[in-house]
Write an enzyme that holds these catalytic residues in place. Structure first.
Site, PDB file in Angstrom:
ATOM      1  CB  THR A 263      -4.545 -22.013 -27.527  1.00  0.00           C
ATOM      2  OG1 THR A 263      -4.761 -22.777 -28.622  1.00  0.00           O
ATOM      3  CG2 THR A 263      -5.695 -22.246 -26.337  1.00  0.00           C
ATOM      4  CG  ASP A 264      -2.403 -20.632 -32.303  1.00  0.00           C
ATOM      5  OD1 ASP A 264      -3.539 -20.046 -31.931  1.00  0.00           O
ATOM      6  OD2 ASP A 264      -2.122 -21.028 -33.286  1.00  0.00           O
ATOM      7  CD1 TRP A 265       1.002 -16.727 -28.214  1.00  0.00           C
ATOM      8  CD2 TRP A 265       0.350 -15.091 -27.101  1.00  0.00           C
ATOM      9  NE1 TRP A 265       1.477 -16.741 -27.119  1.00  0.00           N
ATOM     10  CE2 TRP A 265       1.224 -15.866 -26.349  1.00  0.00           C
ATOM     11  CE3 TRP A 265      -0.012 -13.870 -26.442  1.00  0.00           C
ATOM     12  CZ2 TRP A 265       1.757 -15.579 -25.058  1.00  0.00           C
ATOM     13  CZ3 TRP A 265       0.163 -13.539 -25.306  1.00  0.00           C
ATOM     14  CH2 TRP A 265       1.073 -14.304 -24.497  1.00  0.00           C
TER      15      TRP A 265
END
Ligand SMILES: *[C@@H]1O[C@H](CO)[C@@H](O)[C@H](O)[C@H]1NC(C)=O
Ligand SMILES: *[C@@H]1O[C@H](CO)[C@@H](O)[C@H](O)[C@H]1NC(C)=O
Ligand SMILES: *[C@@H]1O[C@H](CO)[C@@H](O)[C@H](O)[C@H]1NC(C)=O
Ligand SMILES: *[C@@H]1O[C@H](CO)[C@@H](O)[C@H](O)[C@H]1NC(C)=O
Ligand SMILES: *[C@@H]1O[C@H](CO)[C@@H](O)[C@H](O)[C@H]1NC(C)=O
Ligand SMILES: *[C@@H]1O[C@H](CO)[C@@H](O)[C@H](O)[C@H]1NC(C)=O
Ligand SMILES: *[C@@H]1O[C@H](CO)[C@@H](O)[C@H](O)[C@H]1NC(C)=O
Length: 752
Positions: A263-265
């Protein structure tokens, strides 16, 4: 280890309630529940068009649009689907207020107590639900391969079986609250340096026997989601690795939920290859619906339109995602998101208090997890003390409160969690100094303290002449990206931080009753002082969360008889471990060959004949236990394991076939829990470690009492992975069964 469906109620033939009966080791096959969820999802998707199906699978940008959680997906109003809120972490709701800060996974692992693991999952699940989080980004289950690896504390330690049980119980607990759990990081993310530019090169046997086990147990628990990892496996990114995603996870393991990227790219690297390899949802995603900057979104629509991706694959992605939502009953009465992870002071953060009475459980886990490593002359628990000296920064508060550093990227005061995205905001943090002072006052005991790690003169002054000198030391680590005191996620070494060795040595020079309390993310090397005659006791307090001070006080003063056991080996030197973090790279992709194979942690120490300082599974008690009467019945032999899709869930593998019984007698003066451990020794021909953990329990025994213990084994527990046959095989030769109080303190032996 068997799942039985018992029709509990049958009213006029139209209402049937299924009861899931789960054995002592908690095996279950979740396929019945998935079936109903798939049927609902299929129905809901009947009239949903391509663009909307792609949107279900596409994350929205975190900071611009619909962005209250760390990961968000689009709503499809026509079918009443609100989209997902995905939020960390494995120890509580991240980036939110009015939440609890639970003990880290490495600490609940050291309870060796499935009940506490599950209760922690339930309590965390209730908090995620209360905040409206659909998908909780945990548990994390990468193994402690390299002892200094930064995120080891987010997982359950150095053993695959213990980690699998931790994952199973945590997920079962969380999902009982209607929250989707995420098993992460799939797979082989065992260091932080170069985590996006390294390839973990792992052989097939090792992948099956070690790193994939907690993920298989997650699938058995019915986990809704799996997060692929940043790294590559054999030079293919985890989020587009056909062999690990389609082959192992969705194939062999029969996983029916969704795979999403971190979820953090930056975890997704392509459109068609990722989608075809098994990635179901990209996180976050395009800046707005219709934008082309995501690998999914309009790019994925185009890939379908030009024939690169069959639309049936998009149907399957949407089906998996919606089925996960239905599986957890999130279509009915699920709370809407009521916090704002980007700004807890913003008006849309309603500051809902979800803590309930979880602090009681947090303290309970903290004390049950505390490992007593040394206790010369039974100096613990405290008795009749007049004076206590407390030394070290780790006993006190952080200068600017427990949330002083964003994502806890600092080591100041009592260390109760590591740093990075695996954290939560402390509602408060009980310090050992406060808790001990309060408890000591009840006995009229005087407490004095020096909270400096470097003022050795003050340390000497506080230690001198006291009945006991308590010295607190720490070692921290976290996610890559955070740089703390020169440590870039992974620890630089295994020494105590803030010159902790010098502090202990100084105190021991001035106090003949020096007790060391360690709050640490993993093993530290303590050779500088462990044999010092004045170091009478060592208390391993782990990362206990918000009730840190109370948990350790319960141990020191004897309110709880210690029962924690080490979920990893504490070696005498970092080089005694079989794998290390690699800190430098000269190539665009760092190749990390897992040459040690299955010989990780105690499996290596035992195989190589290296004496550890404290072995895996070790921990002292205030009482003593005697084991006797081993009986082993049943046989794993005959028949053959299935192969192919879903074969790893087959009852043939997981039904209990061997029953191991023995008794544990409390031969001391106080009641307490013993943690009997079952180790399996496969024959030499299999080239396996001397002993591998395959069972444990946590049994309460009153003084003088005898407790019967029964542990069951499945064929799976007694198998090795046959690389050629691509199946689990029970060796034909003799298999040893050892019952121990630790991995090296074997009390009873038999064979099959
Ligand atoms: C929620 O947290 C905020 C910020 O920490 C605090 O001011 C407030 O009192 C808390 N509310 C409740 C109901 O606990
Ligand atoms: C990685 O390569 C090893 C060695 O060839 C092989 O045994 C293993 O199955 C491969 N794993 C994956 C996921 O490709
Ligand atoms: C993607 O969007 C940008 C900005 O809107 C546009 O300039 C570009 O041509 C688009 N690219 C494709 C391949 O559609
Ligand atoms: C199909 O579309 C995708 C996404 O735009 C693109 O990456 C791919 O190159 C296209 N393939 C062909 C054969 O046009
Ligand atoms: C958070 O929200 C508050 C209240 O609306 C606002 O004053 C503050 O500037 C916001 N903080 C940030 C970092 O945006
Ligand atoms: C142990 O502590 C006592 C003080 O009580 C001190 O006199 C002695 O030198 C210490 N022993 C060592 C080996 O430092
Ligand atoms: C686990 O811990 C709880 C709480 O201390 C205790 O009651 C229980 O006996 C332990 N063992 C098991 C198997 O639950």
């Amino acid at each position: 280890m068997q799942l039985t469906h018992i029709p509990l109620v049958s009213l006029g033939g139209f209402l049937q309630v299924l009861l899931l009966v789960v054995s002592s080791t908690g095996q279950a096959n979740p396929s019945a529940n998935w079936k109903a969820a798939y049927a609902k999802a299929e129905k809901a998707l009947t009239n949903v068009g391509l663009q909307d199906k792609v949107n279900i699978a596409t994350g929205t940008p975190s900071f611009i649009y619909l962005a209250r959680c760390i990961g968000n997906t689009f709503a499809i109003p026509s079918i009443g689907f609100p989209g997902f809120c995905l939020e960390g972490s494995p120890l509580g709701v991240r980036l939110a207020t009015n939440v609890s800060a639970f003990p880290a996974a490495i600490t609940v692992a050291s309870t060796f107590n499935r009940t506490l693991m599950r209760q922690r999952g339930e309590a965390m699940g209730a908090e995620f639900r209360g905040k409206g989080v659909n998908v909780a980004l945990g548990p994390m289950m990468n193994l402690m391969r390299a002892p200094a690896a930064g995120r080891n504390w987010e997982g359950f330690g150095g053993d695959a079986f213990l980690s699998g049980e931790g994952a199973f119980e945590t997920i079962t607990g969380m999902q009982s609250q209607g929250v989707q759990a995420t098993a992460k990081h799939f797979i082989n993310n065992e260091q932080e340096h170069f985590r996006t530019t390294e390839s973990s090169n792992v052989d097939d046997r090792c992948e099956h026997e070690l790193y994939s086990i907690p993920f298989l147990r997650s699938v058995q628990a019915g986990v809704a989601a799996v997060m692929c990892s940043y790294n590559q496996i054999n030079n293919t990114y985890a989020c587009e690795n056909d062999k690990t995603l389609n082959g192992i996870l969705k194939g062999e393991f029969g996983f029916q939920g969704l795979v999403h990227s971190p979820t953090d790219w930056g975890g997704t690297h392509s459109t068609t290859p990722a989608v075809m390899a098994g990635l179901d949802m990209t996180m976050p995603g395009s800046p707005a619906p219709g934008s082309n900057s995501s690998f999914f979104g309009t790019n994925l629509v185009a890939a379908v339109q030009n024939g690169s991706v069959p639309e049936s694959r998009i149907d399957n992605m949407a089906l998996r995602i919606l089925a996960a939502w239905y599986l957890l009953g999130q279509d009915e009465g699920y709370p809407a998101v009521n916090f704002d992870s980007h700004n807890n002071s913003a008006p849309d953060d309603q500051q809902v208090n979800v803590q309930g009475d979880h602090k009681v459980l947090i303290r309970e886990i903290g004390k049950a997890a505390t490992v007593l490593l040394k206790n010369t002359g039974n100096v613990l628990p405290f008795k009749g003390l007049k004076t206590i000296g407390i030394i070290g920064n780790g006993a006190g508060p952080a200068a600017n409160g427990p949330n002083e550093f964003p994502d806890r990227t600092g080591d100041d005061g009592v260390l109760a969690m590591g740093w990075g995205s695996g954290t939560a905001t402390f509602p408060y943090l009980i310090t050992p100094l406060d808790a001990i002072t309060a408890r000591a006052a009840e006995d009229g005991t005087q407490v004095s303290s020096s909270l400096s790690d470097t003022d050795l003169a003050a340390a000497a002054a506080v230690a001198s002449g006291k009945d006991v000198a308590l010295v607190f030391i720490t070692a921290d680590s976290g996610e890559g990206g955070g740089l703390v005191e020169g440590n870039a996620g992974d620890r630089n070494n295994l020494q105590a931080w803030h010159s902790g060795d010098a502090l202990v040595q100084q105190v021991a020079q001035f106090s003949a009753n020096t007790i060391v309390v360690v709050n640490s993310v993993g093993p530290i090397v303590m050779e500088a002082w462990i044999e010092h005659p004045n170091v009478t006791a060592v208390v391993w307090s782990g990362l206990p969360g918000q009730e840190a001070g109370n948990s350790v006080t319960d141990i020191l003063f004897g309110a709880y008889n210690p029962s924690g056991r080490l979920p990893y080996t504490i070696g005498k030197s970092i080089t005694d471990y079989s794998a290390q973090v690699i800190y430098t790279s000269t190539t665009p992709i760092l190749e990390i060959p897992y040459t040690e194979g299955i010989f990780v942690d105690y499996r290596h120490f035992d195989a190589a004949g290296i004496a550890p300082r404290f072995e895996f599974g070790f921990g002292l008690s205030f009482t003593s236990f005697a084991y006797s009467g081993l009986s082993i019945s049943g046989s794993p032999r005959g028949g053959q394991a299935p192969t192919g899709p879903g074969s790893a869930l087959d009852p043939w593998l997981h039904d209990p076939v061997v029953t191991v019984q023995f008794t544990v007698k409390n031969t001391g003066e106080v009641a307490g829990h013993e943690i009997p451990q079952l180790y399996v020794s496969l024959p030499a021909s299999t080239n396996s470690p001397p002993r591998v953990l395959k069972g444990f329990d946590s049994v309460f025994v009153a003084p003088g009492a005898i407790q019967a213990v029964t542990l069951q084994l499945s064929r799976f527990d007694l198998s090795m992975w046959d690389v050629v046959g691509q199946r689990w095989v029970v060796p034909a030769e003799k298999i040893g069964i050892s019952i121990g109080a630790s991995s090296r303190d074997i009390r009873l032996s038999g064979s099959l």
